[in-house]
Design an enzyme around this catalytic site. Structure first.
Site, PDB file in Angstrom:
ATOM      1  N   SER A 112     -45.051 -35.480  26.713  1.00 57.24           N
ATOM      2  CA  SER A 112     -44.147 -34.336  26.554  1.00 57.24           C
ATOM      3  C   SER A 112     -42.667 -34.725  26.550  1.00 57.24           C
ATOM      4  CB  SER A 112     -44.466 -33.313  27.638  1.00 57.24           C
ATOM      5  OG  SER A 112     -43.773 -32.126  27.402  1.00 57.24           O
ATOM      6  N   HIS A 113     -41.932 -34.206  27.510  1.00 56.25           N
ATOM      7  CA  HIS A 113     -40.479 -34.392  27.555  1.00 56.25           C
ATOM      8  C   HIS A 113     -40.077 -35.660  28.315  1.00 56.25           C
ATOM      9  CE1 HIS A 113     -42.193 -32.282  30.863  1.00 56.25           C
ATOM     10  NE2 HIS A 113     -41.214 -32.723  31.630  1.00 56.25           N
ATOM     11  N   ASP A 276     -38.993 -30.487  22.386  1.00 57.90           N
ATOM     12  CA  ASP A 276     -39.205 -31.668  23.217  1.00 57.90           C
ATOM     13  C   ASP A 276     -40.064 -32.722  22.517  1.00 57.90           C
ATOM     14  OD1 ASP A 276     -41.639 -30.350  23.298  1.00 57.90           O
ATOM     15  OD2 ASP A 276     -42.100 -31.058  25.313  1.00 57.90           O
ATOM     16  N   ASP A 278     -43.211 -33.562  22.292  1.00 58.89           N
ATOM     17  CA  ASP A 278     -44.420 -33.209  21.546  1.00 58.89           C
ATOM     18  C   ASP A 278     -44.333 -31.835  20.886  1.00 58.89           C
ATOM     19  OD1 ASP A 278     -44.407 -32.040  24.074  1.00 58.89           O
ATOM     20  OD2 ASP A 278     -46.579 -31.857  24.122  1.00 58.89           O
ATOM     21  N   ASP A 280     -43.772 -28.720  22.000  1.00 57.22           N
ATOM     22  CA  ASP A 280     -44.245 -27.443  22.535  1.00 57.22           C
ATOM     23  C   ASP A 280     -43.172 -26.674  23.307  1.00 57.22           C
ATOM     24  OD1 ASP A 280     -44.257 -29.166  24.672  1.00 57.22           O
ATOM     25  OD2 ASP A 280     -46.333 -28.803  25.274  1.00 57.22           O
ATOM     26  N   ARG A 281     -42.070 -27.339  23.639  1.00 55.46           N
ATOM     27  CA  ARG A 281     -41.008 -26.621  24.367  1.00 55.46           C
ATOM     28  C   ARG A 281     -39.898 -26.166  23.440  1.00 55.46           C
ATOM     29  NH1 ARG A 281     -40.051 -29.196  30.291  1.00 55.46           N
ATOM     30  NH2 ARG A 281     -42.245 -29.345  30.839  1.00 55.46           N
ATOM     31  N   LYS A 375     -48.167 -23.857  24.154  1.00 56.33           N
ATOM     32  CA  LYS A 375     -46.842 -23.326  23.906  1.00 56.33           C
ATOM     33  C   LYS A 375     -46.323 -23.957  22.623  1.00 56.33           C
ATOM     34  CE  LYS A 375     -44.959 -26.484  27.343  1.00 56.33           C
ATOM     35  NZ  LYS A 375     -45.593 -26.736  28.636  1.00 56.33           N
TER      36      LYS A 375
HETATM   37  C1  G1P Z   1     -43.981 -28.986  33.998  1.00 58.47           C
HETATM   38  C2  G1P Z   1     -43.536 -27.544  33.914  1.00 58.47           C
HETATM   39  C3  G1P Z   1     -44.691 -26.663  33.520  1.00 58.47           C
HETATM   40  C4  G1P Z   1     -45.305 -27.160  32.214  1.00 58.47           C
HETATM   41  C5  G1P Z   1     -45.644 -28.642  32.334  1.00 58.47           C
HETATM   42  C6  G1P Z   1     -46.129 -29.208  31.011  1.00 58.47           C
HETATM   43  O1  G1P Z   1     -44.971 -29.130  34.986  1.00 58.47           O
HETATM   44  O2  G1P Z   1     -42.990 -27.118  35.139  1.00 58.47           O
HETATM   45  O3  G1P Z   1     -44.244 -25.348  33.398  1.00 58.47           O
HETATM   46  O4  G1P Z   1     -46.454 -26.450  31.896  1.00 58.47           O
HETATM   47  O5  G1P Z   1     -44.512 -29.380  32.750  1.00 58.47           O
HETATM   48  O6  G1P Z   1     -45.178 -29.125  30.009  1.00 58.47           O
HETATM   49  P1  G1P Z   1     -44.653 -29.654  36.481  1.00 58.47           P
HETATM   50  O7  G1P Z   1     -43.963 -30.984  36.329  1.00 58.47           O
HETATM   51  O8  G1P Z   1     -43.717 -28.647  37.081  1.00 58.47           O
HETATM   52  O9  G1P Z   1     -45.986 -29.708  37.153  1.00 58.47           O
HETATM   53 ZN    ZN Z   2     -44.078 -30.832  25.736  1.00 62.03          ZN
END
Ligand code: G1P
Ligand code: ZN
Length: 542
Positions: A112-113, A276, A278, A280-281, A375
């Protein structure tokens, strides 16, 4: 030839909020990725001859793991593997492909990010046939399997060419390499009024989309510039790089600061957005206004009927518990269901499948709908654009009017990253221990109405998820929430979510941190963040 390779378990393959995430060198250990992939397959039943979708956000190690997945899918008896060209698929595009192809499921390779590169993060996540992240029951089974695994199956198929589209025979099954953008873009055309959007851009509407050198670059180029006619250069940093150019592909005010500064500057474009790693954000910044993800969810829900895909109205809205209550007020006005789930997109799947919710969102820049089961960053951007085109107003005007109607939920998240795990756990344990004694007491002049450790009873399948975050609720609708991240790869990250509800329009123009100052102090008083973590300020404020 299919080989059965003996292996020994790693004890640390427990999927977190969103799949298994570790540093690349951890994934590079002998059989590490293979063990996890085999554990996923072993936890599944009935996939013989069926389709598996695979793709990732293009980060370092993506291609290597895709080759392993293909070879193991062949050996384990899948009938077809659908792969994004170049190994690329955004998370929402993968979700869409799984659904569209009626696949058995898919493996999405992403962290992800989180940053990428030889010493940064990697991840593997399994999504089920509805296109959504595996439910907890399945991730628990995968973890259990990974602790006792003794062998995995792999076929000797050599290196599969990932760069040319078409269907190829590999080890006796079909491997199909697909354009990662086409099906996704076609789906977006069914949801939004592309004619109205073309007219908007034609009228001189200026936009900036920061793809952060991550997966959405090709999607944004195709959809915004080629199909909708936005000026060339609208999509910035659009070439996906294995290390995201050395940055965190995290669309927030810290990592997308350049975009923020531009949008607050004198010659700001009309609308700014970012996505982000991948895809999804989403980050939404209108000219002169940052729209918090919690507010964005509420504003999108209130206006969704203006887009063709949602003109019949919404069935319900769902948000993760730490997300602000702004959307609750919209649901109340629309007379539709409102669901509060634990953090993580997987908890929305049942509500979407059951037709109980249409739009979902998380405070962490995640918004989406029932069009896929993840998302979806670009989806949120296109819905905003559709709303701006129909209303003929700026994001700032839309936000101001929204707050007059519903009140404003001031909201911020303070993250303390890479805290020693023991110290973070001690803070949470101490908080838990005093939950019972807090209600009725006052902190900084604010009375605590209730305090609990959030538990979720899934209304669809009856499953219960406990210990999902500590909530301190004050009289009048303000609150502070504490939870530990489930996606980090080193140490612990403490997240403190702070929210204040302000009904009075005369007080809607305050600076967010100033508006929350008392609650921020109260959070410190209640949890002793400083003494527990040894930090005197958060690492990231969003
Ligand atoms: C974080 C975000 C959550 C999201 C997840 C995946 O998780 O807070 O909302 O679904 O990344 O993108 P966390 O690191 O808080 O467990
Ligand atoms: Zn992501």
């Amino acid at each position: 030839m299919i080989r059965t390779v003996s292996t020994t378990p790693y004890g640390d393959q427990k999927p977190g909020t969103s799949g298994l995430r570790k540093k690349v060198p951890v994934f590079q250990q002998q059989n590490y990725a293979e063990n996890f992939i085999q554990s996923v397959f072993d936890a599944l039943e009935g996939f013989a001859g069926k389709t598996l979708v695979v793709g990732g956000d293009g980060r370092f190690y993506n291609r290597e793991v895709i080759q392993k997945v293909i070879a193991m899918a062949v050996a384990n008896g899948f009938g077809r593997v659908v792969v994004g060209q170049g190994g690329i698929l955004s998370t929402p595009a993968a979700s869409n492909l799984i659904r569209k192809r009626k696949a058995f499921g898919g493996l999405i390779l992403s962290a992800s990010h989180n940053p990428g590169g030889p010493h940064e993060d990697f991840g593997i996540k399994y999504n089920a046939e509805n296109g959504g992240p595996a439910p907890e029951k399945l991730t628990d089974a995968i973890y259990a399997r990974s602790k006792v695994i003794t062998s995995y199956k792999i076929a000797d198929v050599g290196q599969v060419d990932l760069d040319h589209t078409g269907t190829f025979e590999v080890g006796g099954i079909k491997v199909e390499i697909v354009d990662p953008v086409a099906d996704y873009a076609a789906l977006m055309e069914t949801l939004f009024d592309f004619d109205a959007l073309r007219a908007l851009f034609k009228s001189g509407f200026r936009m900036r989309f920061d793809a952060m050198h991550a997966v959405t670059g090709p999607y944004a180029k195709e959809i915004l510039e080629r199909r909708l006619g936005a000026a060339e250069g609208t999509a910035r940093n659009f070439v996906p790089l294995e290390d995201f150019g050395g940055h965190h592909p995290d669309p927030n005010l810290v990592h997308a600061k350049e975009l923020y500064d531009e949008m607050m500057g004198p010659n700001a474009p009309d609308f700014g957005a970012a996505s982000d790693g991948d895809g999804d954000r989403n980050l939404i910044i209108g000219r002169g206004i940052f729209v918090t993800p919690s507010d964005s969810l509420a504003m999108l829900a209130a206006n969704a009927h203006l887009a063709p895909g949602y003109k019949a109205g919404l069935k319900g809205i769902a948000r993760s518990m730490p997300t602000s209550g702004a959307a609750d007020r919209v649901a109340e006005k629309l007379g539709i269901g409102m669901y509060e789930t634990p953090t993580g997109w997987k908890f929305f799947g049942n509500l979407l499948d059951a037709g109980m919710a249409t739009i979902c969102g998380e405070e962490s820049a995640g918004t989406g709908s029932d069009h896929v089961r993840e998302k979806d960053g670009l989806w949120a951007v296109l819905l905003w654009l559709n709303i701006l085109a129909v209303r003929g107003e700026s994001a700032k005007e839309i936000a101001a009017k929204h707050w007059v109607t519903y009140g404003r939920n001031y909201y911020s998240r303070h993250d303390y990253e890479e805290v020693e795990t023991d110290r973070a756990n001690a803070l949470v344990d101490a908080l838990r221990a005093k939950l019972g004694s807090l209600p009725g007491t006052s902190v900084r002049g604010m009375k605590i109405a209730s305090a609990d450790d959030f538990a979720y009873n899934d209304p669809v399948d009856g499953s219960v998820s406990k210990n999902q975050g500590i909530r301190i609720l004050f009289e009048g609708g303000s609150r502070v929430v504490f939870r530990l991240s489930g996606t980090g790869t080193s140490g612990a990250t403490l997240r403190v979510y702070i929210e204040r509800y302000e009904p009075d329009p005369a007080r809607h123009g305050l600076d967010t941190q100033a508006a929350l100052a008392d609650l921020i102090k109260a959070a410190e008083d209640i949890a002793g963040i400083r003494s527990h973590t040894g930090r005197d300020k958060p690492s990231v404020i969003t």
